[in-house]
Structures are given as C-alpha cells and as structure tokens.
Design an enzyme around this catalytic site. Structure first.
Site, PDB file in Angstrom:
ATOM      1  N   ASP A 124       6.083  16.271  -1.264  1.00  9.87           N
ATOM      2  CA  ASP A 124       5.306  15.035  -1.370  1.00  9.87           C
ATOM      3  C   ASP A 124       5.225  14.637  -2.841  1.00  9.87           C
ATOM      4  O   ASP A 124       4.571  15.307  -3.647  1.00  9.87           O
ATOM      5  CB  ASP A 124       3.905  15.249  -0.798  1.00  9.87           C
ATOM      6  N   SER A 148      -3.462  10.919   3.753  1.00  8.35           N
ATOM      7  CA  SER A 148      -3.432  10.216   2.484  1.00  8.35           C
ATOM      8  C   SER A 148      -4.860   9.872   2.041  1.00  8.35           C
ATOM      9  O   SER A 148      -5.686  10.772   1.855  1.00  8.35           O
ATOM     10  CB  SER A 148      -2.525   8.991   2.609  1.00  8.35           C
ATOM     11  N   HIS A 168       5.681  12.585   2.049  1.00 10.25           N
ATOM     12  CA  HIS A 168       4.349  12.109   2.447  1.00 10.25           C
ATOM     13  C   HIS A 168       4.386  11.683   3.914  1.00 10.25           C
ATOM     14  O   HIS A 168       4.403  10.493   4.246  1.00 10.25           O
ATOM     15  CB  HIS A 168       3.988  10.937   1.536  1.00 10.25           C
TER      16      HIS A 168
END
Length: 654
Positions: free
Chosen positions: A306, A200, A337
């Site tokens: 995602d 991330s 994610h």
C-alpha cells in the site's frame, strides 16, 4: 461462498428448532448444548427491514454557527427482533465518502427514496449481516453529505462525530428525526454493542474512536487505516505528498460545508506547515499515543504494498496495541490499497462473520483462539501464524560494506573498516524501481548492498530501521532506504490501476437484496506480473531531522550527521537462491517530494547499519549466507514493477 437467497421472514420451523435446542441444553447440559448453532443465521427479512435516518447531536460546534452539529446516521435493521422485544448489535461504518467519492471497488454511493429513506447502502455489510440479526449503521462524518459541521481530517470533529453515534447507540446520547428541530429519538432497538469497520479514511476513524476508549465499542476492523496523520503526510520531516490536510478536507466537504468551513480550512493549513515539523495539530491526530485506552478488539487488515496509506501505520498501531494487551488479529496481503472483499472474498466474509459473531453476539466459535496472522505469500496463497510478528523473530543487525565497484556493495554482519564510504547524488527523477533494477550496476544516484544468493530462505517479519551516517553537500537533503528481494518471482502488480486486482464482469451475491440494493458485486482476479526483483519495505526521512524526529534544521555542508530511518512493517520470505539487498538513496520519486537542492551524500559505512526483524535472528542469517557463492555485477537491468506514481490525496486509491 455466495448466498443469493432473499429471506422474507423467520420460518416457523426455525423458531421451533431454536426453542427445542434451548430446552435440550437446559435439560441435558453441555452435551446437548454442543448441538446449538455456532454462528448467526440469515433468519430475518431484508426485504422488510426498517430503513431510517436519524441525526445524532455531536455536542460540538465545528462550524461555529452557534448550535451543536448533528450528523446523519442511516440505519438498516431487521424488524422482527424489536417486535419480539430483542435488542441487536450494530456494525457501523463512519465515512466522508458516501456522496463525494463512493465506497468499494464499484464506488457505490448512498441512495434515498422520495421520502429520504435509505435505499442503497454501499458494500455488502447490510445485505449479509442484517438477515443475521445485526443493524448496519452508516454515518456521514461532520461536514459531509447530509451532516452539519466541518471535516477536520481525523481531529476532534471527525472522531467526535463518530464517537457520538456510538454513545447514542449505547443509550448515552441524543438524536433527532431531522437535521433541524424534529422529535427526539432513542436507539431502543440496540443492545449497546457496536463494531466499527471500514477502509482507508473510514478505518482511520475506527482507530481514532477506539483510541478514545468509548464504552460500547466492542471491536474494530480497520482496513488500510491511518494510525497517526503526521505519518500520512511526512516521514521524519520528508514530505510524502505535495499538499496538506486542508486540500483533503476541501475534496470531501459537502457544498454547504464549503461555504461555512473556511476557518477550519485555514486552521488545517496553518497547523500543518510544509516544513514537516510536528505541531499540536499532529498531536491531536496521533492515535498511537492513546493505544492504552483501547477497549475494543482489533482485526487489522493492510496491503503490504500500500503506497497510499503506507504500512508504517499498520506496524506502529499493531505494536502499540500489543504493548497494551489488546485482543487482535491481522491479515497482510500483497496488494496495494485494496479491500479484502476484492482479493480473498469468500474467506474474508466467513472470517468477518465469525469475528462479529464472537465479539458482538458472544458466540464461542473459536475465532479468538485461531491463528493470529494470515499472510499472503504469493498471489492467492496464504500462510498462518499463531502470533505476529512470527515466533522466534529477533532484531538482527546487518552492515553494509564496499564491493567490487562504486555503489555496488555487500550486505552482511561484518562492519566496514574505518574510513570506508559510499556516495551518491540525489536525482529526483529516479525512484526505488530505477535503483532496484540496477542493483548490480554502478550508478550515481544510489548506494546498493546485497548478499550473495542465499543457501536457505530468510524471513523478515515486522518493522526494521536503517541508521546512516551521512555527509551532505548542501543545507537540505532527503534520504530513502528500501529492502529488495533480488530474484525471479510472480507478484501482484501493485503499481497498476487495480493495485493487484482486476475487476471482472461477472457478479455474485453476498446476502439478501432488493431491487435498489441487490447485494451482488463484480468478481475480481489477481493482477500479476513476473519480475526480477521485489521492493518489500521502505523508509524515508529529511536529514535535517537528525537531532529531533519532530523538528528539522538546516544542515551544514561537509558536516557528518547520523539519522535513523524507520522501515515499514512487512512479512516477506526471501527464498533460497535469491539475494537480500539494502539500497540507500535520495528522493524516491513518486513517494516523497525532493528537497530544495540536489545534494551529494557520502555515507560513512562503518557507522551505517540496518536492524531487521529476522525469524531465527542472527543464526538464521548465518545459515542462509554460509559459504554462499560470490555474485558479480550483472550486465543488464532487472525487470520489476512500474515506478511508483505520485498520489496526492487519500481517496485516489480508495
């Protein structure tokens, strides 16, 4: 594989064996050398590892207090190599999350003892790799946890603070034993080779640091990382979230930074107008344009579902790296994610081990010659490709045309006749899930086009585009385009809380441990759902950006405009018997924000097309659709994944 062993020191027999292997190699040449280990072994003590914190001078003054910012760098490294005069490589994760939000599936945070020494390092990198001769370095980005400065959302401060640590590890920077004052300290134990990893925002920092071309950064492993911050917040002018980077900075800044970073917050807000226009702020945070500077190898990992850091980021970064000949590898999962440690744990740790051994320790273990791509085909089932996109993939133009009912059209290679149209009215309450479930029904909020059931599988590998010519009824309009596989399947439930995984109660250990950092983590399993359709690629845009992708303008109602939407990268096989569909609609609820009005849009079908990365190109499409049976509209909606949820900021899925 699990490795719960707790290693205390290098056994004498290991040292003797290593010396014997080296002697045999020197005396008898390559044949004897083949007996040498092909991977690093857990021969160093984790229990007795050196745990320390230094503060690296970033040479920046982000908070404008008149002194350069220092960032906190927590280190765990084996003690034995330094005593033996050996230097070691570094695995580094630079993050804003170590105190505010935590890391990994269990939201682990850094912990310290009464003297301020690190006790728990989130994730398993230290447990697994420190006994194998690596240092693990966790960096608090400027403005977070114990660091000076201010978060600036992927800008000069974020990237510069992490880059300064890489330079210090290579002997080219300054660090101190305390946040203020203190004595100068060097990284004499480091051999100058650093690999960055993270998921991330952490992955985004790895991308950004690599794009500076900094010396000593040998490899990066970005997991679900951003490659251009504009594309995190907008898609050709269409807002993807209801807030901007200033809101995100406010979430992760430390309490001290909240007091001193108001000016930075204001710059972020002013530099990112909700109009969706490109500004200098976005140029500074576009790493794709500097792909030519990347020296490091790249092991890119992304979930194809995602909906937080969407797969456009992976596709455009991958393509840019390919254009500049960067050594690279890719894993694409069917999750949202999610970290690969939580959906393919054993294979992931083994592959990452070999990757770091090769690029940081120099082992010739074949990882650089292995298949380039691993792709999840169904929950837990993977395929490999020697390169990606798949060999033989060709951009192929398909065209929509009318069918037997309004909004229920056909997708093929024949251009629609001049004057043919399809119309829909934006309904901001509906999403791609609503459109796809009623692909065979005439509904007012979408225009759908589908093939007949395929005679042969059809693979789409890479990124595509959809070009539409549309006439709006209002001065503002948003457009969405999605690709759908229509047919029964069992997929990961990427819209559920776990985004395709379920966390279990049982733990397994991955490396050595201490009471304060056990190296043991909860196991996971695939969270699956049976569906009647799968949306596998998406794209959005503001029609006002028809003339310039970076600047919008008001529309003239009743005037025709042509715009190209970029579809996110994917790798999907539509099986024989299933149908491939394209849907064009307005607001995709939960994924983009609605325009100021609710326009009706009329598509000129003769000037609308989709360019798809088909493996085998146009001939493959012709074979798959040759003599396909007619398929009329079905009587009932199809079952699918739940509608997308609005995600207002990046850590929500982290």
């Amino acid at each position: 594989m699990t490795n719960p062993a707790r290693i205390l020191r290098i056994p004498f027999t290991v040292l003797v064996l290593t010396a014997v292997v080296a002697l045999l190699s020197a005396l008898t040449g390559p044949a004897a050398a083949q007996a040498a280990p092909r991977e690093s072994r857990p021969v160093y003590s984790y229990d007795h590892a050196i745990r320390e914190t230094v503060w690296v001078d970033t040479r920046l003054d982000g908070d404008a207090d008149g002194r350069t910012d220092r960032v906190a760098v927590d280190i765990v490294r084996p003690a034995e190599p330094a005593r033996q005069g050996h230097r070691i490589p570094v695995i580094m994760d630079a993050s804003p999350y170590y105190s505010c939000c935590g890391r990994g599936n269990e939201s682990q945070k850094k912990t310290y003892d009464d003297h301020g020494r690190p006790v728990q390092f989130p994730l398993y990198y230290d447990n697994y790799f420190v006994p194998r001769g690596y240092a693990t370095v966790l960096v608090d980005l400027a403005g977070t946890n114990r660091s000076d400065g201010c978060i600036d959302i992927g800008g000069r401060s974020d990237i510069g603070s992490a880059k300064a640590v890489v330079e210090w590890l290579g002997g080219r920077g300054r660090a101190y034993t305390s946040r203020t004052g203190g004595r100068s300290v060097t990284a004499g134990w480091s051999n100058g080779s650093t690999g960055m990893i993270g998921k991330s925002w952490d992955a985004t920092i790895a991308n950004g640091v690599a794009a500076t071309g900094v010396k000593g950064l040998k490899t990066i492993v970005p997991i679900a990382g951003i490659s251009s911050w504009y594309d995190y917040y907008f898609a050709k002018g269409a807002p993807l979230y209801d807030s901007g980077p200033d809101t995100l900075a406010d979430l992760v800044n430390s309490p001290d930074a909240h007091k001193r970073c108001a000016a930075v917050q204001k710059k972020l807000a002013d530099g990112a107008p909700r109009s969706g226009d490109w500004t200098r702020l976005w140029t500074e945070r576009d790493y794709v344009r500097h792909a030519d500077k990347v020296r490091a190898s790249v092991f890119l990992v992304h979930g194809m579902q995602d909906l937080n850091v969407r797969t456009r980021h992976a596709g455009q970064w991958w393509d840019a790296l390919a254009r500049h000949g960067v050594e690279r590898k890719i894993w694409l999962s069917q999750t949202g994610h999610v970290d690969p440690f939580d959906y393919r744990r054993g294979d992931w740790v083994t592959t990452l081990h070999h990757w770091f051994d090769h690029y940081l320790m120099g082992y010739d273990n074949g990882i650089d010659r292995a298949p380039m791509a691993d792709i999840e085909r169904s929950p837990g089932t993977w395929s490999t490709d020697r390169q990606w996109p798949a060999p033989g993939t060709r951009t192929t133009t398909l065209r929509p045309r009318g069918g037997t009912a309004p909004g229920v059209g056909v997708l093929g290679t024949t251009r629609a006749p001049h004057g043919a149209t399809a119309a829909f009215t934006d309904d901001p309450k509906l999403s791609e899930a609503d459109w796809a479930a009623r692909i065979d029904e005439s509904t007012p909020a979408k225009a759908g086009f589908r093939t007949a059931p395929l005679r042969a599988p059809l693979r789409l590998s890479g990124s595509g585009t959809v070009t539409v010519t549309a006439t709006p009824s209002t001065s503002t309009a948003h457009l969405s385009a999605v690709l759908v596989d229509i047919g029964p399947d069992t997929i990961r439930d990427y819209a559920a809380d776990g985004e395709g995984i379920t966390t279990l109660g049982k733990r397994t250990c991955w490396g050595a441990g201490t009471p304060g950092d056990t190296g043991c983590f909860k196991e996971t399993a695939a969270d699956t759902r049976k569906v009647g359709y799968t949306v596998f690629s998406r794209g959005w845009a503001d029609l006002g950006n028809w003339a310039d992708a970076r600047k919008g303008r008001p529309l003239t109602p009743g005037k025709r405009y042509t715009l190209t939407l970029d579809l996110a990268a994917s790798d999907h096989i539509v099986p024989a018997g299933h149908r491939l569909a394209l849907i064009v609609a307005g607001t995709d609820a939960g994924l983009i924000d609605p325009p100021a009005a609710t326009p009706k849009l009329t598509l000129d079908l003769s000037r609308t097309s989709v360019r798809l990365p088909l493996t085998g190109g146009a001939p493959a499409f012709a074979r798959a659709t040759a003599d396909a049976p007619r398929h009329d509209a079905g009587p009932a909606p199809l079952d699918g994944i739940a509608p997308p949820r609005s995600i207002s900021r990046l850590p929500a899925g982290d």
